[in-house]
Design a protein around this motif. Sequence first.
Motif, PDB file in Angstrom:
ATOM      1  N   ASN A 222       0.854  -1.191   0.000  1.00  0.00           N
ATOM      2  CA  ASN A 222       0.000   0.000   0.000  1.00  0.00           C
ATOM      3  C   ASN A 222       0.890   1.241   0.000  1.00  0.00           C
ATOM      4  O   ASN A 222       2.074   1.187   0.345  1.00  0.00           O
ATOM      5  N   SER A 223       0.299   2.328  -0.380  1.00  0.00           N
ATOM      6  CA  SER A 223       1.057   3.571  -0.539  1.00  0.00           C
ATOM      7  C   SER A 223       1.555   4.117   0.790  1.00  0.00           C
ATOM      8  O   SER A 223       2.632   4.725   0.857  1.00  0.00           O
ATOM      9  N   LYS A 224       0.804   3.899   1.874  1.00  0.00           N
ATOM     10  CA  LYS A 224       1.232   4.402   3.174  1.00  0.00           C
ATOM     11  C   LYS A 224       2.531   3.752   3.619  1.00  0.00           C
ATOM     12  O   LYS A 224       3.472   4.442   4.067  1.00  0.00           O
ATOM     13  N   SER A 225       2.611   2.418   3.517  1.00  0.00           N
ATOM     14  CA  SER A 225       3.831   1.713   3.916  1.00  0.00           C
ATOM     15  C   SER A 225       5.017   2.158   3.076  1.00  0.00           C
ATOM     16  O   SER A 225       6.136   2.323   3.588  1.00  0.00           O
ATOM     17  N   GLU A 226       4.787   2.374   1.800  1.00  0.00           N
ATOM     18  CA  GLU A 226       5.896   2.785   0.932  1.00  0.00           C
ATOM     19  C   GLU A 226       6.370   4.198   1.271  1.00  0.00           C
ATOM     20  O   GLU A 226       7.575   4.475   1.248  1.00  0.00           O
ATOM     21  N   ARG A 227       5.429   5.095   1.597  1.00  0.00           N
ATOM     22  CA  ARG A 227       5.831   6.444   1.984  1.00  0.00           C
ATOM     23  C   ARG A 227       6.621   6.447   3.288  1.00  0.00           C
ATOM     24  O   ARG A 227       7.617   7.167   3.431  1.00  0.00           O
ATOM     25  N   LEU A 228       6.162   5.626   4.273  1.00  0.00           N
ATOM     26  CA  LEU A 228       6.867   5.537   5.552  1.00  0.00           C
ATOM     27  C   LEU A 228       8.281   4.981   5.368  1.00  0.00           C
ATOM     28  O   LEU A 228       9.244   5.466   5.985  1.00  0.00           O
ATOM     29  N   PHE A 229       8.404   3.947   4.511  1.00  0.00           N
ATOM     30  CA  PHE A 229       9.725   3.357   4.264  1.00  0.00           C
ATOM     31  C   PHE A 229      10.635   4.356   3.547  1.00  0.00           C
ATOM     32  O   PHE A 229      11.832   4.435   3.833  1.00  0.00           O
ATOM     33  N   LYS A 230      10.068   5.129   2.635  1.00  0.00           N
ATOM     34  CA  LYS A 230      10.857   6.132   1.923  1.00  0.00           C
ATOM     35  C   LYS A 230      11.395   7.178   2.888  1.00  0.00           C
ATOM     36  O   LYS A 230      12.588   7.538   2.846  1.00  0.00           O
ATOM     37  N   GLN A 231      10.546   7.671   3.794  1.00  0.00           N
ATOM     38  CA  GLN A 231      11.000   8.652   4.758  1.00  0.00           C
ATOM     39  C   GLN A 231      12.012   8.064   5.726  1.00  0.00           C
ATOM     40  O   GLN A 231      12.980   8.736   6.123  1.00  0.00           O
ATOM     41  N   PHE A 232      11.817   6.790   6.063  1.00  0.00           N
ATOM     42  CA  PHE A 232      12.772   6.111   6.953  1.00  0.00           C
ATOM     43  C   PHE A 232      14.144   6.017   6.299  1.00  0.00           C
ATOM     44  O   PHE A 232      15.174   6.236   6.951  1.00  0.00           O
TER      45      PHE A 232
END
Length: 492
Positions: A364-374
């Motif tokens: 999902n897009s939320k998990s990918e955004r969180l991983f990108k920021q991480f």
Amino acid sequence: MTSGHRGHNLRFRLSFEASTSETLAPQRDKEDPALSNKLTIQISQSIASISLLLALLKMSKPNKKKTRQYAVEFLKFGFIPDEHDERKPFCLLCNQTMSNESMKAGRLEAHLKVRHPNNSNLDLEYFKSLKEKFKNRTKLTSLFHAKQAPHTRALEASYEISLLIAKYGKNHTIGEQLIKPAISIFLKTVLQKDDGDIRTMPLSNNTVSNRIDEMGQDVESQLIEKLKLRKFSLQMDESTIRDSEALLLTYVRYIDHEEFQEEMLFCESFETTTTANDIYIKIKHYLDANKIPKENLLACAADGAPAMMGKNTGCLKMMKDENPNMLTVHCVIHRENLVAKKLSPVLNKILQSVIKCVNSIKRNSKSERLFKQFCINQSAEHVRLLLHTEVRWLSSGNCLKRFMELFDQINDFLSDKCEMKLLSTTDGKAFVSYLTDIFEKLGNLNKQLQGANMTLIDAKAKIFGFITALELWKKKFSKRNFPKEISVNFTG
């Protein structure tokens, strides 16, 4: 016999008959006056008929007129030969064409002095310059060609730009919406020229589509004519694209000017099923419709699908029954990919764990955004993971390589995942590293097997070179000799 000879013979006969009648007439008068008068009348009538015939013959002779020719010295009177009839003089001053009888120095000079007295004393150089101006004058045909030349160049440019649009797979509206305005801006700004020719260049959506279709049909017709006269081989592949549309892609290879040439032969869609018989009908119909001899087909390659390579009912089996001399080849790249998929249970479990970890982040897009920021906070080299796709043979190596480059970030982000706990162990990380290296080598081998002018001999040499490298690595590893960098010689 000519008319002159016939007239001479008639005059000879007339004089002979007249002399004979004069000799015989006195004798006949003594014998019979009535008979003498009758003969005299007949002779007179004969003389009148012959005179009339001679007159007709004289009238029938063609009246030959002397044709005068143009002389260079007539230019000093302002005359040149007429463009449509060189036997007639043409006046450069009044643009009048005169008859052939006027082709005399006296008459031409008289025309110059009477009609153009102000120009009668001019020298020859004036009339030469007048002659050059007349020859270089603007004609209706030259105006037509001058108007047609820019149109022809614009039409040629339209075809060239349409070809570029097709090569790069761009939308056909890009010609009217982007290319023409960009060229117009360049002409006005940089070259400071009018863009009238650009505005007349046809590059609409329908025009570009028609240009591409015309060029495609021309290339196909040339290819078909070549295949009618030389041996060739086919490569077929049945694939399903978006909207569940099934396509049959067929490529052809042949020798032209002592070099391999590879072209796409045709691409057709299936209406319903994709059985071996459906594939066979498509190929047979295309060859028959274009009158390509089946005897020219030397070999046919396909993947290992049952519809293609089936021993009893496969498409290649049907083609070989019709053409017994044809060779059937299982695609070398496909076979190499099938071998690469065969993993041991331990390695397969590790690969599946990697795939699950990647999917858990990208699901999902939320998990990918969180991983990108991480990853940004961790100052990682990359911020995105690559998906593994079964149908894309090179995706396994790319997915594993990116996973290893972000291994520490993924381990912290998915610390509660059981799959990640397995991979974070010493053996797990060693297996992931091994899979990353071996799939990278297999991907390089796969790329080496592709490309133009690749033959079975070249593919066999590269595969055996890879096998030799594997055996060499095995010997070195058994002796605990671990090189820092492993290179593979794919040429054997």
